[in-house]
Design an enzyme around this catalytic site. Structure first.
Site: not given
Ligand SMILES: [Zn+2]
Length: 308
Positions: A76, A259
């Protein structure tokens, strides 16, 4: 001409780690041109560059590691740096995780605004996609295709009445990132959260830093966007693609990805001859990229790809 950018001044904040539940202090410091984004674990004196070669784990969040030391939940913050166009910065953390704050990138954006940005005397180079590359795992897939801008088209679907299908496509600029993507929070399913807790993870997780989806609805009071979930997936993708080390000129198309797939397609882009080139903003080719060339300005992939 667009120049590389760093911070005007140092900024700091404190928050808890999502998995450890312990307080962590984060400092962002100006850095010289070509420094890139580097994490420094000040508690153990180890520096970890934010590159694909340093990915140490991608279970629920992206972890970077170097010499047996790791820093978790970096995506983030990396998304905020990339989204606002910060090229060179030193990130100091006194623990094993970046603080989760509210589970989105909005607090990092605020912090970066507080720091202010400053151009450096070196032109920014970009990584331009020249030919499509794709990684698929069954119904999940990611593709990078050529585009004149950095764009992301994402679609998700879960076996849950609230999340059967969400899709969003947009061009990333500092403005669209700040307004449409940065505030979207991490989400998780209640049953998954309970499982993570039992294995000693997500100890810092709460309704303060994640949207929790129960059997019949969201446990939090309200969502920030009707499609906050897919927006958060775009946020994660921007953070993971930042590990390429240069701003991307291309379009990411992702379906039910996460991811590991974001990083896999980035790795494949660098590893595929002729799939990308490094350009100055005027588009003139500067360097051809050969991932396994030791002279390459980008680091070679350090882990193998599993593609299907
Ligand atoms: Zn995230």
């Amino acid at each position: 001409m667009i120049y590389r950018r760093t911070l005007r001044r140092e900024v700091a904040c404190t928050g808890i780690g999502l998995h450890s539940g312990k307080p962590v202090r984060l400092r962002l410091l100006p850095a010289p041109a070509e420094h890139g984004v580097r994490f420094a674990r000040t508690d153990v004196g180890v520096e970890i560059p934010a590159t694909l070669a340093h990915i140490g784990g991608q279970d629920h969040a992206t972890t970077l590691s170097h010499g047996g030391v790791s820093i978790g939940t970096v995506e983030h913050l990396l998304a905020a740096l990339s989204g606002l166009g910060v090229d060179d910065v030193r990130v100091e953390v006194d623990g094993p995780e970046v603080p989760v704050l509210d589970g989105s990138a909005a607090p990092f954006v605020i912090l970066l605004h507080e720091a202010g940005l400053r151009p450096l005397a070196v032109p920014r180079r970009l990584l331009r996609v020249l030919a499509p590359v794709e990684v698929r795992h069954g119904a999940k897939g990611v593709r990078l295709v050529p585009s004149e801008h950095f764009e992301v088209a994402y679609s998700i679907g879960f076996d849950h009445p609230l999340l059967r299908h969400q899709a969003l496509s947009l061009r990333l600029t500092p403005r669209t990132f700040t307004e449409a993507i940065a505030p979207a929070r991490t989400f998780g399913f209640l049953r998954e959260v309970e499982m993570l807790r039992r294995s000693g993870l997500a100890l810092g997780g709460s309704l303060e830093n994640a949207v929790v989806i129960g059997e019949t609805g969201v446990l939090n009071n309200k969502l920030r966007f009707e499609d906050e979930f897919v927006r958060h997936k775009i946020l994660d993708a921007v953070g993971d693609l930042a590990l390429l080390g240069l701003p991307l000129l291309g379009r990411l198309e992702a379906t039910r990805a996460g991811h590991a797939l974001h990083a896999a397609v980035a790795q494949k882009l660098l590893a595929t001859p002729g799939a990308c080139e490094i350009v100055a903003p005027e588009r003139a080719p500067v360097v051809a990229v050969h991932a396994r060339d030791p002279e390459s300005p980008l680091e070679s992939p350090a882990y193998s790809l599993s593609t299907s």
